[in-house]
Design a protein around this motif. Structure first.
Motif: not given
Ligand SMILES: Cc1ncc(COP(=O)(O)O)c(C=O)c1O
Length: 280
Positions: A55, A71, A75
């Motif tokens: 990130g 994120l 992910e």
């Protein structure tokens, strides 16, 4: 307080983090962090065949909670590395963000506190969150405030079950008797070894103010270094300082330099050299 079963020592916090990825990362697993940050995390990920996701941080090097949420949702990391204070920027993390990361993931959240002893009074250490968060690991080291990097002693505090998992992946015999004796001796002489930390924090804050007053951008620092910029050609400044006998680090995002805080005389030498190399 922490019980013995909640503490794990290894050959530097480097090894602790490698063991964390051996235990909780690996093929098919994902680890994530927010750059610019400690450049070794992707190496541990590579060594353990853990997928690495990077990130980003905001302009002021803090972590944007919204970006972090998105994120993590996208992910689904098994391990999140949060560095506080961060290297190379010195940025400390808001404990509320750490708690939020813990609540958002089902994985391990590592708070790397290698530079914790240099923090200003706030924010507090993530150790305070351990009692309520069994997936939190806080790592520390004797390499920084104890000035014992050569001894290779790092440690982690976490839930007993997490420490057990690290014990499974450690090498047989693990810490040498010499390392253990060195660590114990360092703890016995803790006050003396940490005696310079307070002076260093004062020196750091003075340096940051001085750099700001000269018109540099200065990242808020809770570590024993100050990250400053922005230079169109940072290498030229770095080289100029080196030629004047002052070695700092050319690291992190382009345009920025990292200066470690030393003795008052060393910092005076740095200031004098910088004024010559980059008059403004
Ligand atoms: C953020 C951070 N974590 C961990 C380490 C590793 O320290 P050690 O393996 O010496 O304990 C460093 C060293 O530079 C660091 O900057």
């Amino acid at each position: 307080g922490l019980s013995d079963a909640q503490v794990w020592a290894a050959n530097g916090s480097n090894e602790v983090m490698m063991q964390i990825l051996q235990a909780f990362g690996g093929p098919g697993r994902t680890a994530l962090s927010f750059a610019p940050t400690y450049s070794m995390y992707p190496e541990y990920a590579r060594n353990t065949h853990t997928r690495w996701v990077q990130g980003v941080r905001r302009e002021d090097f803090t972590v944007d909670p919204q970006h972090a949420r998105e994120l993590i949702a996208a992910e689904q990391p098994d391990v999140v590395f949060l560095t506080s204070p961060n290297n190379p920027t010195g940025t400390a993390l808001d404990p509320a963000l750490i708690t939020e990361m813990l609540n958002l993931t089902t994985g391990i959240v590592v708070v790397d506190e290698a530079y914790a002893e240099f923090r200003r009074d706030e924010p507090p250490t993530a150790l305070a969150l351990l009692a309520e968060h069994p997936r939190l690991i806080v790592t520390r080291t004797m390499s920084k405030a104890f000035a014992l990097a050569g001894a290779r002693i790092g440690y982690a505090a976490a839930h007993e079950a997490v420490i057990d998992a690290l014990r499974i992946v450690r090498l047989p015999y693990h810490l040498s008797a010499v390392t253990q004796a060195t660590g114990l001796a360092a703890l016995q002489h803790r006050d003396e070894l940490l005696a310079k930390v307070d002076d260093l924090r004062v020196e750091r804050d003075q340096l940051a103010s001085w750099l700001s007053a000269r018109g540099y951008r200065v990242a808020d620092s809770d570590a024993n270094f100050v990250f400053f910029g922005h230079f169109p050609d940072r290498h030229k400044v770095w080289q100029g300082l080196l030629d004047a006998g002052v070695l700092i680090r050319e690291t992190g995002p382009d345009g920025w330099l990292r200066v470690s805080v030393g003795t008052p005389a060393e910092m005076q030498a740095f200031r004098t050299a910088l004024q010559e190399v980059d008059p403004r």
